[in-house]
Design an enzyme around this catalytic site. Structure first.
Site, PDB file in Angstrom:
ATOM      1  N   SER A 101      39.317 -36.241  92.717  1.00 51.87           N
ATOM      2  CA  SER A 101      38.322 -35.178  92.607  1.00 51.87           C
ATOM      3  C   SER A 101      36.910 -35.692  92.839  1.00 51.87           C
ATOM      4  O   SER A 101      36.588 -36.165  93.916  1.00 51.87           O
ATOM      5  CB  SER A 101      38.469 -34.505  91.239  1.00 51.87           C
ATOM      6  N   ASP A 242      37.859 -33.039  96.251  1.00 49.83           N
ATOM      7  CA  ASP A 242      39.089 -32.303  96.570  1.00 49.83           C
ATOM      8  C   ASP A 242      38.856 -30.803  96.646  1.00 49.83           C
ATOM      9  O   ASP A 242      39.801 -30.028  96.742  1.00 49.83           O
ATOM     10  CB  ASP A 242      40.195 -32.625  95.562  1.00 49.83           C
ATOM     11  N   ASP A 244      37.915 -28.506  94.509  1.00 49.51           N
ATOM     12  CA  ASP A 244      38.339 -27.562  93.476  1.00 49.51           C
ATOM     13  C   ASP A 244      37.155 -27.082  92.640  1.00 49.51           C
ATOM     14  O   ASP A 244      37.326 -26.331  91.691  1.00 49.51           O
ATOM     15  CB  ASP A 244      39.447 -28.140  92.587  1.00 49.51           C
TER      16      ASP A 244
END
EC number: 5.4.2.10
Length: 450
Positions: A101, A242, A244
């Site tokens: 992430s 990533d 998100d």
């Protein structure tokens, strides 16, 4: 959290803590656990972000999956929510994302999604951990036709892009600046916003395996702020490694964080009667100013522990359709089952376009209280025990007494790193500095590594 799984899968320094050997075992044992109730050959989708260690871990993980007879669909570089979406819509047995992430390039991680597109629950993770800790690997070892097969599936990326575009509206005339963090959004964000007819400029779109999140992305929006000001953009959109999460920048170059983004989208949905139970789910880290803005609009809030998985759990349990975190994880359950930076960006630009309002005007309805967060490096085995240290517990109690209800303090362990986080909110910057620095000094003295 278990021995291996944190709040967002298994993470660690690639090839040191998260080794190819561990990735193989996670593929083998995770694949076995997730495919136990399949009658046909199980299918698992695997994707990664742009880290240099991604292909190494991907190869090892896939080998483990193949060793227990799973058909693996290799997606290549794709946003984490893209995996969740494809698993759910293509009726796969599970999905796996290889990413750390917002962490730096030396780290990596592996997280699993069930067939419903949601991250694994604690019970499934504990099943996998039990197999990891077993003295002997007793799982079946099929041969010949019993082995799994590998399918390259690059079209998964375009399917995700088309789905994203279907949730938006024509953005002709809107100037959009993108920061794709040299990460997974590099593969898709440009295409999505071009197809929505936005006038785009892009930074953080030259991944080399080592520069993911390096001075760019949602945790480092300074370059994007400058780009927005220089180009006269209507909005800047910064994703993490990533994709998100999302942090936005208004037309003046000012940050619009997850709390403000949730308020803007939540008020829009509430005004249309589309906000489930007129409630937004958020965490204990959300700003007091966000709470006051919701109260003013008559929008309810449900509060959870820090971590998007806990937000999602509450949303599923109670039937809510909007939730998220100040850090930019926003879950819009009408469209996807996990935080999705690109989806959030599309919905935010939709609100701007439909209302005809500038982002600064929309965001101005939330007055953020000064907040300060300090991360203190500690031993991993101490971060959960900090409150048991008498001096730390005493100084927190003393500071809370001084606040007298006009602010708040939150001291909590990181779910993914060896850090203790000290956060405070107060009416002035001077007050918040005093509260945080006083507590942080005691923490460093008692258990800090620096």
């Amino acid at each position: 959290m278990g021995k291996y799984f944190g709040t967002d899968g298994v993470r660690g320094e690639a090839n040191v803590e998260l080794t190819p050997e561990l990735a193989f075992k996670l593929g083998r044992f995770g694949g076995y656990v997730l495919s136990q109730h399949e009658t046909d050959r199980p299918r698992v989708f695997v994707a990664r972000d742009t880290r240099i260690s991604g292909e190494m871990l991907e190869s090892a993980l896939i080998a483990g999956l193949l060793s227990v007879g799973i058909e693996v669909y290799k997606l290549g570089v794709l946003a984490t929510p893209g995996v969740s979406y494809l698993v759910r819509t293509e009726k796969a047995s599970a999905g796996v994302m290889i990413s750390a992430s917002h962490n730096p390039a030396l780290d990596n991680g592996i997280k699993f999604f069930g067939s419903d597109g949601f991250k694994l629950d604690d019970d499934r993770e504990l099943e996998i951990e039990a197999l990891l800790d077993a003295k002997e690997d007793t799982l079946p070892r099929p041969s010949a036709q019993g082995l799994g097969t590998l399918v390259d599936y690059p079209e998964g990326l375009r399917k995700y892009e088309k789905f994203m575009e279907s949730t938006g509206i024509d953005l002709e005339g809107m100037k959009v600046a993108l920061d794709t963090a040299n990460g997974a959004a590099t593969a898709s964000a440009r295409n999505i916003f071009l197809d929505l007819n936005a006038d785009i400029s892009v930074i953080g779109d030259q991944p080399d395996g080592l520069n993911i999140n390096d001075g760019v992305g949602s945790t480092h929006p300074e370059q994007l702020q400058s780009l927005v000001r220089e180009n006269g953009s209507d909005i800047g959109l910064a994703f993490d490694g990533d994709s998100d999460r999302l942090i936005a920048v208004d037309e003046n170059g000012e940050i619009v964080d997850g709390d403000k983004i949730m308020f803007i989208i939540g008020k829009y949905l509430s005004d249309k009667g589309q906000l489930a139970q007129n409630t937004i789910v958020t965490t204990v880290m959300s700003n007091l100013g966000f709470h006051k803005a919701l109260d003013r609009e008559g929008i309810h809030k449900a509060i959870t522990a820090v971590g998007d998985r806990y937000v999602v759990e509450e949303m599923r349990k109670s039937g809510y359709n909007l939730g998220g975190e100040q850090s930019g994880h926003v879950i819009i359950m009408d469209y996807n089952t996990t935080g999705d930076g690109q989806l959030t960006a599309i919905q935010l630009t939709k609100v701007m376009k439909e209302t005809g309002k500038k982002l600064s005007e929309l965001a101005s309805e939330v007055t953020i209280y000064p907040q300060k967060l300090v991360n203190i490096r500690v031993e991993n085995n101490m971060k959960d025990k900090a409150m048991e240290v008498p001096a730390i517990a005493e100084i927190i109690a003393k500071m809370e007494e001084e606040m007298d209800g006009n602010g708040r303090i939150l001291v909590r362990p990181s779910g993914t790193e060896p850090l203790l986080r000290v956060m405070a909110e107060a009416p002035t910057n001077e007050a918040v500095d005093y509260y945080v620095d006083t507590i942080a000094d005691v923490v460093r003295t008692e258990i800090g590594l620096d």
